[in-house]
Design a protein around this motif. Sequence first.
Motif, PDB file in Angstrom:
ATOM      1  N   LEU A 193       0.820  -1.218   0.000  1.00  0.00           N
ATOM      2  CA  LEU A 193       0.000   0.000   0.000  1.00  0.00           C
ATOM      3  C   LEU A 193       0.851   1.264   0.000  1.00  0.00           C
ATOM      4  O   LEU A 193       0.607   2.193  -0.775  1.00  0.00           O
ATOM      5  N   ILE A 194       1.856   1.309   0.871  1.00  0.00           N
ATOM      6  CA  ILE A 194       2.717   2.488   0.930  1.00  0.00           C
ATOM      7  C   ILE A 194       3.575   2.579  -0.330  1.00  0.00           C
ATOM      8  O   ILE A 194       3.756   3.662  -0.904  1.00  0.00           O
ATOM      9  N   GLY A 195       4.092   1.431  -0.774  1.00  0.00           N
ATOM     10  CA  GLY A 195       4.911   1.427  -1.985  1.00  0.00           C
ATOM     11  C   GLY A 195       4.145   1.905  -3.198  1.00  0.00           C
ATOM     12  O   GLY A 195       4.663   2.679  -4.014  1.00  0.00           O
ATOM     13  N   THR A 196       2.887   1.463  -3.317  1.00  0.00           N
ATOM     14  CA  THR A 196       2.053   1.899  -4.438  1.00  0.00           C
ATOM     15  C   THR A 196       1.792   3.401  -4.386  1.00  0.00           C
ATOM     16  O   THR A 196       1.819   4.092  -5.414  1.00  0.00           O
ATOM     17  N   ALA A 197       1.534   3.919  -3.179  1.00  0.00           N
ATOM     18  CA  ALA A 197       1.270   5.356  -3.037  1.00  0.00           C
ATOM     19  C   ALA A 197       2.475   6.183  -3.479  1.00  0.00           C
ATOM     20  O   ALA A 197       2.332   7.168  -4.216  1.00  0.00           O
ATOM     21  N   ILE A 198       3.671   5.775  -3.057  1.00  0.00           N
ATOM     22  CA  ILE A 198       4.878   6.513  -3.431  1.00  0.00           C
ATOM     23  C   ILE A 198       5.163   6.367  -4.920  1.00  0.00           C
ATOM     24  O   ILE A 198       5.480   7.338  -5.614  1.00  0.00           O
ATOM     25  N   ALA A 199       5.030   5.141  -5.444  1.00  0.00           N
ATOM     26  CA  ALA A 199       5.326   4.896  -6.853  1.00  0.00           C
ATOM     27  C   ALA A 199       4.336   5.610  -7.774  1.00  0.00           C
ATOM     28  O   ALA A 199       4.697   6.064  -8.856  1.00  0.00           O
ATOM     29  N   THR A 200       3.090   5.695  -7.346  1.00  0.00           N
ATOM     30  CA  THR A 200       2.048   6.283  -8.193  1.00  0.00           C
ATOM     31  C   THR A 200       2.023   7.801  -8.106  1.00  0.00           C
ATOM     32  O   THR A 200       1.953   8.493  -9.128  1.00  0.00           O
ATOM     33  N   TYR A 201       2.084   8.326  -6.888  1.00  0.00           N
ATOM     34  CA  TYR A 201       1.906   9.764  -6.700  1.00  0.00           C
ATOM     35  C   TYR A 201       3.226  10.516  -6.576  1.00  0.00           C
ATOM     36  O   TYR A 201       3.327  11.680  -6.988  1.00  0.00           O
ATOM     37  N   GLY A 202       4.213   9.872  -5.959  1.00  0.00           N
ATOM     38  CA  GLY A 202       5.493  10.540  -5.804  1.00  0.00           C
ATOM     39  C   GLY A 202       5.419  11.710  -4.831  1.00  0.00           C
ATOM     40  O   GLY A 202       4.377  11.991  -4.239  1.00  0.00           O
ATOM     41  N   TRP A 203       6.530  12.400  -4.666  1.00  0.00           N
ATOM     42  CA  TRP A 203       6.566  13.516  -3.727  1.00  0.00           C
ATOM     43  C   TRP A 203       6.070  14.813  -4.365  1.00  0.00           C
ATOM     44  O   TRP A 203       5.699  15.752  -3.658  1.00  0.00           O
ATOM     45  N   ASP A 204       6.058  14.880  -5.705  1.00  0.00           N
ATOM     46  CA  ASP A 204       5.617  16.102  -6.372  1.00  0.00           C
ATOM     47  C   ASP A 204       4.163  16.409  -6.045  1.00  0.00           C
ATOM     48  O   ASP A 204       3.806  17.561  -5.770  1.00  0.00           O
ATOM     49  N   LEU A 205       3.320  15.366  -6.087  1.00  0.00           N
ATOM     50  CA  LEU A 205       1.902  15.568  -5.799  1.00  0.00           C
ATOM     51  C   LEU A 205       1.699  16.011  -4.361  1.00  0.00           C
ATOM     52  O   LEU A 205       0.914  16.920  -4.078  1.00  0.00           O
ATOM     53  N   ILE A 206       2.450  15.361  -3.450  1.00  0.00           N
ATOM     54  CA  ILE A 206       2.333  15.750  -2.043  1.00  0.00           C
ATOM     55  C   ILE A 206       2.751  17.201  -1.871  1.00  0.00           C
ATOM     56  O   ILE A 206       2.151  17.954  -1.105  1.00  0.00           O
ATOM     57  N   GLY A 207       3.789  17.615  -2.598  1.00  0.00           N
ATOM     58  CA  GLY A 207       4.233  18.993  -2.506  1.00  0.00           C
ATOM     59  C   GLY A 207       3.183  19.978  -2.975  1.00  0.00           C
ATOM     60  O   GLY A 207       3.003  21.054  -2.398  1.00  0.00           O
ATOM     61  N   GLN A 208       2.439  19.612  -4.035  1.00  0.00           N
ATOM     62  CA  GLN A 208       1.393  20.490  -4.555  1.00  0.00           C
ATOM     63  C   GLN A 208       0.261  20.665  -3.548  1.00  0.00           C
ATOM     64  O   GLN A 208      -0.377  21.712  -3.498  1.00  0.00           O
ATOM     65  N   TYR A 209       0.022  19.644  -2.756  1.00  0.00           N
ATOM     66  CA  TYR A 209      -1.030  19.691  -1.741  1.00  0.00           C
ATOM     67  C   TYR A 209      -0.410  19.791  -0.343  1.00  0.00           C
ATOM     68  O   TYR A 209      -1.010  19.331   0.631  1.00  0.00           O
ATOM     69  N   ALA A 210       0.767  20.388  -0.256  1.00  0.00           N
ATOM     70  CA  ALA A 210       1.533  20.365   0.993  1.00  0.00           C
ATOM     71  C   ALA A 210       0.742  20.939   2.172  1.00  0.00           C
ATOM     72  O   ALA A 210       0.618  20.298   3.220  1.00  0.00           O
ATOM     73  N   THR A 211       0.195  22.136   2.001  1.00  0.00           N
ATOM     74  CA  THR A 211      -0.522  22.774   3.106  1.00  0.00           C
ATOM     75  C   THR A 211      -1.737  21.965   3.508  1.00  0.00           C
ATOM     76  O   THR A 211      -1.992  21.745   4.705  1.00  0.00           O
ATOM     77  N   PHE A 212      -2.490  21.501   2.515  1.00  0.00           N
ATOM     78  CA  PHE A 212      -3.690  20.716   2.803  1.00  0.00           C
ATOM     79  C   PHE A 212      -3.320  19.423   3.523  1.00  0.00           C
ATOM     80  O   PHE A 212      -3.974  19.037   4.502  1.00  0.00           O
ATOM     81  N   THR A 213      -2.287  18.735   3.044  1.00  0.00           N
ATOM     82  CA  THR A 213      -1.859  17.480   3.667  1.00  0.00           C
ATOM     83  C   THR A 213      -1.408  17.703   5.100  1.00  0.00           C
ATOM     84  O   THR A 213      -1.796  16.965   6.021  1.00  0.00           O
ATOM     85  N   VAL A 214      -0.594  18.725   5.307  1.00  0.00           N
ATOM     86  CA  VAL A 214      -0.122  19.043   6.659  1.00  0.00           C
ATOM     87  C   VAL A 214      -1.302  19.392   7.558  1.00  0.00           C
ATOM     88  O   VAL A 214      -1.354  18.985   8.730  1.00  0.00           O
ATOM     89  N   ASP A 215      -2.268  20.151   7.034  1.00  0.00           N
ATOM     90  CA  ASP A 215      -3.447  20.518   7.823  1.00  0.00           C
ATOM     91  C   ASP A 215      -4.186  19.286   8.331  1.00  0.00           C
ATOM     92  O   ASP A 215      -4.581  19.221   9.499  1.00  0.00           O
ATOM     93  N   ILE A 216      -4.391  18.303   7.455  1.00  0.00           N
ATOM     94  CA  ILE A 216      -5.117  17.096   7.849  1.00  0.00           C
ATOM     95  C   ILE A 216      -4.339  16.341   8.925  1.00  0.00           C
ATOM     96  O   ILE A 216      -4.908  15.920   9.947  1.00  0.00           O
TER      97      ILE A 216
END
Length: 436
Positions: free
Chosen positions: A211-234
């Motif tokens: 599950l974690i491997g798929t999330a990293i392989a599929t989305y990568g860190w770029d997507l997390i960076g784009q939603y950085a504030t929202f992700t951190v907020d949650i």
Amino acid sequence: MSANTKSFKLPFKLPLKAPFWAQILLGLVLGVLLGWIARSQDVSWLVTTLEKVGDTFIGLLKLAVAPLVFFAILVSITNLRKVNNAARLASRTLLWFMITSLIAVAIGLVIGLVTNPGAGTGLTPRDGELPEKTGSWIDFLTGIVPTDVITPFTELNVLQIVFMAAVAGIAALQLGEKAQPILTLSESVLELLQKALWWVIRLAPLGTVGLIGTAIATYGWDLIGQYATFTVDIYVGCAIVLFGVYPALLATVAKANPLQFFKGAWPAIQLAFVSRSSVGTMPLTQKVTERLGVPREYASFAVPFGATTKMDGCAAIYPAIAAIFVAQIFDIQLGIGDYLLIAFVSVVGSAATAGLTGATVMLTLTLSTLGLPMEGVGLLLAIDPILDMMRTATNVAGQALVPVIVSAREGLLDREAYDNAGSSPVEERERVAVAA
């Protein structure tokens, strides 16, 4: 000695001596590493393998969800006949579900208003898309009652399964002794399902890798960076509720040591983080709740009830911050009345999140109530699996917390069991191995 203080017995010898939390942590690290390799080196077979491993684990959880929910709710309602002041306990449980949800949604709103999660993302309304399924109050209210007894199980409509189980349980109470053969069968089937699910849960470290491997392989860190504030907020909102609000309630309302609660409940919390399934975690949640000194008869009602309706992460913190995020992306101003509506939906409509994973239905219910564009859901679907881990961990912690609070206030909590939860290394190793 109370039955609640008995250690969990293992159905088989463990091939690994490492504690369950350490196995989960190892799975997390290995999943991140393999996911990074698969993405950075473009190893397609590794991506496929990780996806298959994760999907298989979730598929095994799904296999047991429908019958597990039905028999757990049915048995839990009938078990209330063994508890004094059952109606009072049920009403107190519901009241504390609502109180903690209200606190959680208030925290979500404050965080969203302070951080402005939709600002500076680079996202536009054109990036959104309509979700395949949406929720509205009409759909929610009319969708509770099934049109037949088969479809809710084949389509995994947990809310309708809960409705049928509740009706069956109340009918069994009314029938009295005549219903005893059915109740005996139901209890046996429930134990069988829980035993099988323990074996699935034992695979959680391996499922974590996928599950974690798929999330990293599929989305990568770029997507997390784009939603950085929202992700951190949650994550911050859930952490405040999980490690701030819950301990405060335990210390002030239940007069109980918060550290002992986390010692006892941690196996269920960490499994929820990995599996993203409140219902799939339910048997373990019930076990740790009993281990914390909650009477078994009451825990067997409160935990299944909470697993389908008590969602502080998915139904309170998340929709509050997400609604502010969507409004900012679409340049829509929200007023005091809108924030009150968010709180209302979170407290009253949390049963709409009943299911295995995700909170999309709750989000669409919130957006439709506020009149916000449904395309906003599409903006958040990509990042949802990463958010859902922390949301579900918060959900499950709350599902264990409320029975402890209610039991403490009603004088039912076994204080000796609570104070000794997770204290013995041998018992801890057995408990975190999540065996029955």
